[in-house]
Design a protein around this motif. Structure first.
Motif, mmCIF file in Angstrom:
data_model
loop_
_atom_site.group_PDB
_atom_site.id
_atom_site.type_symbol
_atom_site.label_atom_id
_atom_site.label_comp_id
_atom_site.label_asym_id
_atom_site.label_seq_id
_atom_site.Cartn_x
_atom_site.Cartn_y
_atom_site.Cartn_z
ATOM 1 N N MET A 169 0.932 -1.212 0.098
ATOM 2 C CA MET A 169 0.063 -0.001 0.028
ATOM 3 C C MET A 169 0.895 1.450 0.121
ATOM 4 O O MET A 169 0.642 2.193 -0.534
ATOM 5 N N TRP A 170 1.936 1.283 1.096
ATOM 6 C CA TRP A 170 2.799 2.388 0.978
ATOM 7 C C TRP A 170 3.687 2.603 -0.112
ATOM 8 O O TRP A 170 4.003 3.794 -0.564
ATOM 9 N N PHE A 171 4.008 1.519 -0.641
ATOM 10 C CA PHE A 171 4.964 1.478 -1.974
ATOM 11 C C PHE A 171 4.339 2.096 -3.190
ATOM 12 O O PHE A 171 4.636 3.284 -3.898
ATOM 13 N N ALA A 172 2.723 1.637 -3.379
ATOM 14 C CA ALA A 172 1.794 2.247 -4.321
ATOM 15 C C ALA A 172 1.649 3.711 -3.941
ATOM 16 O O ALA A 172 1.604 4.422 -4.963
ATOM 17 N N MET A 173 1.234 3.909 -2.893
ATOM 18 C CA MET A 173 1.281 5.367 -2.560
ATOM 19 C C MET A 173 2.481 6.096 -2.928
ATOM 20 O O MET A 173 2.085 7.357 -3.550
ATOM 21 N N VAL A 174 3.462 5.837 -2.646
ATOM 22 C CA VAL A 174 4.919 6.962 -2.832
ATOM 23 C C VAL A 174 4.979 6.743 -4.398
ATOM 24 O O VAL A 174 5.236 7.918 -4.965
ATOM 25 N N VAL A 175 4.549 5.659 -5.104
ATOM 26 C CA VAL A 175 4.662 6.152 -6.590
ATOM 27 C C VAL A 175 3.727 6.804 -7.031
ATOM 28 O O VAL A 175 3.932 7.662 -8.040
ATOM 29 N N LEU A 176 2.378 6.934 -6.750
ATOM 30 C CA LEU A 176 1.458 7.815 -6.963
ATOM 31 C C LEU A 176 1.592 9.331 -6.652
ATOM 32 O O LEU A 176 1.503 9.823 -7.443
ATOM 33 N N PHE A 177 2.318 9.481 -5.502
ATOM 34 C CA PHE A 177 2.792 10.628 -5.367
ATOM 35 C C PHE A 177 3.957 11.293 -5.855
ATOM 36 O O PHE A 177 4.069 12.408 -6.270
ATOM 37 N N GLY A 227 2.526 -5.490 -8.570
ATOM 38 C CA GLY A 227 1.035 -5.766 -8.804
ATOM 39 C C GLY A 227 0.202 -4.396 -8.092
ATOM 40 O O GLY A 227 -0.591 -3.779 -8.947
ATOM 41 N N TRP A 228 0.396 -4.152 -6.858
ATOM 42 C CA TRP A 228 -0.446 -3.101 -6.342
ATOM 43 C C TRP A 228 0.062 -1.724 -6.994
ATOM 44 O O TRP A 228 -0.862 -0.891 -7.051
ATOM 45 N N ILE A 229 1.257 -1.434 -7.293
ATOM 46 C CA ILE A 229 1.578 -0.232 -7.754
ATOM 47 C C ILE A 229 0.956 -0.192 -9.191
ATOM 48 O O ILE A 229 0.110 0.611 -9.544
ATOM 49 N N LEU A 230 0.838 -1.316 -9.958
ATOM 50 C CA LEU A 230 0.273 -1.215 -11.419
ATOM 51 C C LEU A 230 -1.298 -1.275 -11.015
ATOM 52 O O LEU A 230 -1.849 -0.299 -11.709
ATOM 53 N N ILE A 231 -1.904 -1.539 -9.994
ATOM 54 C CA ILE A 231 -3.230 -1.536 -9.865
ATOM 55 C C ILE A 231 -3.719 -0.065 -9.465
ATOM 56 O O ILE A 231 -4.738 0.735 -9.959
ATOM 57 N N GLY A 232 -2.865 0.667 -8.470
ATOM 58 C CA GLY A 232 -2.987 1.793 -8.205
ATOM 59 C C GLY A 232 -2.961 2.946 -9.263
ATOM 60 O O GLY A 232 -3.638 3.823 -9.512
ATOM 61 N N VAL A 233 -2.024 2.624 -10.324
ATOM 62 C CA VAL A 233 -2.015 3.466 -11.535
ATOM 63 C C VAL A 233 -2.984 3.304 -12.588
ATOM 64 O O VAL A 233 -3.535 4.191 -13.019
ATOM 65 N N TRP A 234 -3.662 1.982 -12.364
ATOM 66 C CA TRP A 234 -4.812 1.703 -13.142
ATOM 67 C C TRP A 234 -6.002 2.488 -12.640
ATOM 68 O O TRP A 234 -6.711 2.954 -13.434
ATOM 69 N N VAL A 235 -6.102 2.412 -11.567
ATOM 70 C CA VAL A 235 -7.253 3.207 -10.973
ATOM 71 C C VAL A 235 -7.310 4.654 -11.245
ATOM 72 O O VAL A 235 -8.030 5.565 -11.313
ATOM 73 N N MET A 236 -6.027 5.087 -11.042
ATOM 74 C CA MET A 236 -5.546 6.609 -11.273
ATOM 75 C C MET A 236 -6.105 6.710 -12.631
ATOM 76 O O MET A 236 -6.702 8.101 -12.989
ATOM 77 N N GLN A 237 -5.613 5.998 -13.478
ATOM 78 C CA GLN A 237 -5.892 6.346 -15.022
ATOM 79 C C GLN A 237 -7.551 6.406 -15.406
ATOM 80 O O GLN A 237 -7.819 7.233 -16.004
ATOM 81 N N ILE A 238 -7.999 5.429 -14.543
ATOM 82 C CA ILE A 238 -9.576 5.288 -14.889
ATOM 83 C C ILE A 238 -10.251 6.843 -14.365
ATOM 84 O O ILE A 238 -11.107 7.322 -14.968
ATOM 85 N N ARG A 239 -9.580 7.092 -13.197
ATOM 86 C CA ARG A 239 -10.322 8.282 -12.830
ATOM 87 C C ARG A 239 -10.149 9.765 -13.454
ATOM 88 O O ARG A 239 -10.734 10.545 -13.637
ATOM 89 N N VAL A 240 -8.691 9.694 -13.896
ATOM 90 C CA VAL A 240 -8.618 10.739 -15.002
ATOM 91 C C VAL A 240 -9.375 10.618 -16.046
ATOM 92 O O VAL A 240 -9.887 11.810 -16.619
ATOM 93 N N ARG A 241 -9.417 9.494 -16.723
ATOM 94 C CA ARG A 241 -10.567 9.541 -18.003
ATOM 95 C C ARG A 241 -12.010 9.831 -17.572
ATOM 96 O O ARG A 241 -12.700 10.510 -18.299
ATOM 97 N N LEU A 242 -12.220 9.552 -16.470
ATOM 98 C CA LEU A 242 -13.792 9.683 -16.195
ATOM 99 C C LEU A 242 -13.744 11.277 -15.797
ATOM 100 O O LEU A 242 -14.681 11.901 -16.022
ATOM 101 N N LEU A 243 -12.629 11.933 -15.143
ATOM 102 C CA LEU A 243 -12.769 13.239 -14.952
ATOM 103 C C LEU A 243 -12.785 13.941 -16.232
ATOM 104 O O LEU A 243 -13.680 15.053 -16.580
ATOM 105 N N GLU A 244 -12.104 13.665 -17.394
ATOM 106 C CA GLU A 244 -12.110 14.264 -18.371
ATOM 107 C C GLU A 244 -13.240 13.936 -19.390
ATOM 108 O O GLU A 244 -13.859 14.936 -20.142
ATOM 109 N N ILE A 245 -13.811 12.909 -19.326
ATOM 110 C CA ILE A 245 -15.124 12.686 -20.105
ATOM 111 C C ILE A 245 -16.118 13.735 -19.546
ATOM 112 O O ILE A 245 -16.846 14.193 -20.118
ATOM 113 N N THR A 246 -16.101 13.593 -18.223
ATOM 114 C CA THR A 246 -17.213 14.410 -17.524
ATOM 115 C C THR A 246 -17.046 15.797 -18.093
ATOM 116 O O THR A 246 -18.076 16.574 -18.265
#
Lengths: 222, 72
Positions: free
Chosen positions: A47-55, A197-216
């Motif tokens: 969780m922390w590794f993925a968090m640091v990568v997203l930050f 694995g968790w880093i990839l999933i974190g980035v994936w969720v982030m990508q989904i959120r970005v696309r959602l924000l932009e389409i909205t």
């Protein structure tokens, strides 16, 4: 789903599944106090590794925004901070649960716990700052500058200050990370796939959120 | 696709290749849980939850792609 561009999403799922399976089945070192909870390393630490990568994404795209003024970069920055903060809160909660059964108390005011909580507040303030500014460009610019300062503060809080004092948390009080007594090579074969694995999933969720924000935004503009 | 499948399969058995026997120690571990075989039930439950979440994420991803195509 295109294999060519989305393979990393499948890889993330497979790696996390592997860590769920092997994390419970694999052999772990026999340690006092920790007993079987040593397996939490596979689920709490990523969780922390993925968090640091997203930050890191947040900081990099904030700088990119400042040099380009491209709205897309600001969107990536804000959603990275969002998912990163979420993973950090999960990390805090799982850490508290683990601490309850190994350190005796969920919150023992350990330097690592305190500074992790302050780190979360630093990024929470990022959203307060964004929420307080109405004009989109001003909001993006000011929060990008804030991010650039928030990132080193978070790194110092999580990885430097706890190491200068004594802490119950492994990897502190002078030791860099886990040592061979806490984690053997067989554990690393589960731990690193879990982290990736968790880093990839974190980035994936982030990508989904970005696309959602932009389409909205696109729909609202039309 | 076949190669990817075999690779995925092999990642799950990689730890069984360790031949060293565990050292006997007085520290209490969940040996009973594993010997009775019921740990598989837990792994099954966790896997179902996670696979479900992954499918959910994939479906959100797919729906978004469709929306993006429509609004291009």
């Amino acid at each position: 789903m295109k294999i060519k561009s989305d393979w990393w999403k499948i890889l993330g799922v497979v790696l996390v599944l592997f860590s769920l399976f092997q994390g419970l089945m694999g052999r772990v070192p026999v340690l006092p106090i920790l007993h079987e909870t040593i397996r939490n390393i596979y689920y709490h630490v990523p969780m922390w590794f993925a968090m640091v990568v997203l930050f890191v994404f947040n900081a990099v795209y904030s700088i990119k925004y400042l040099s380009s003024g491209n709205e897309h970069h600001d969107n990536i920055a804000v959603e990275s901070a969002n998912v990163g903060l979420f993973l950090g809160i999960l990390g805090l909660l799982t850490g508290m649960l683990w601490a309850k059964f190994t350190w005796g108390e969920a919150w023992s005011n350990d330097p690592k716990q305190n500074s992790a909580a302050i780190g979360m507040l630093v990024y929470l303030a990022y959203f307060v700052l964004r929420g307080s500014l109405d004009e989109a460009q001003k909001r993006a610019k000011i929060s990008a500058v804030y991010s650039v300062f928030a990132f080193p503060v978070m790194i110092v809080l999580l990885f430097i200050l706890p190491r200068l004092t004594d802490s119950l948390h492994p990897g502190n009080g002078g030791n860099p990370g886990f040592n061979k007594y806490d984690m053997d090579n067989q554990m690393r074969m589960v731990f690193y796939p879990a982290v990736i694995g968790w880093i990839l999933i974190g980035v994936w969720v982030m990508q989904i959120r970005v696309r959602l924000l932009e389409i909205t935004n696109q729909i609202l503009e039309n | 696709m076949k190669k990817i499948f075999i690779l995925c399969l092999l990642t799950f058995v990689v730890q069984w290749t360790f031949a060293q026997a565990p050292t006997a120690a007085p520290v209490e571990m969940a040996d009973l849980l594993r010997s009775s075989g019921k740990i598989y039930v837990v792994i099954g439950t966790i896997s179902v939850v996670f696979i479900g979440l992954a499918i959910y994420l994939f479906s959100i991803d797919k729906r978004l792609s469709k929306l993006e195509k429509e609004h291009k």
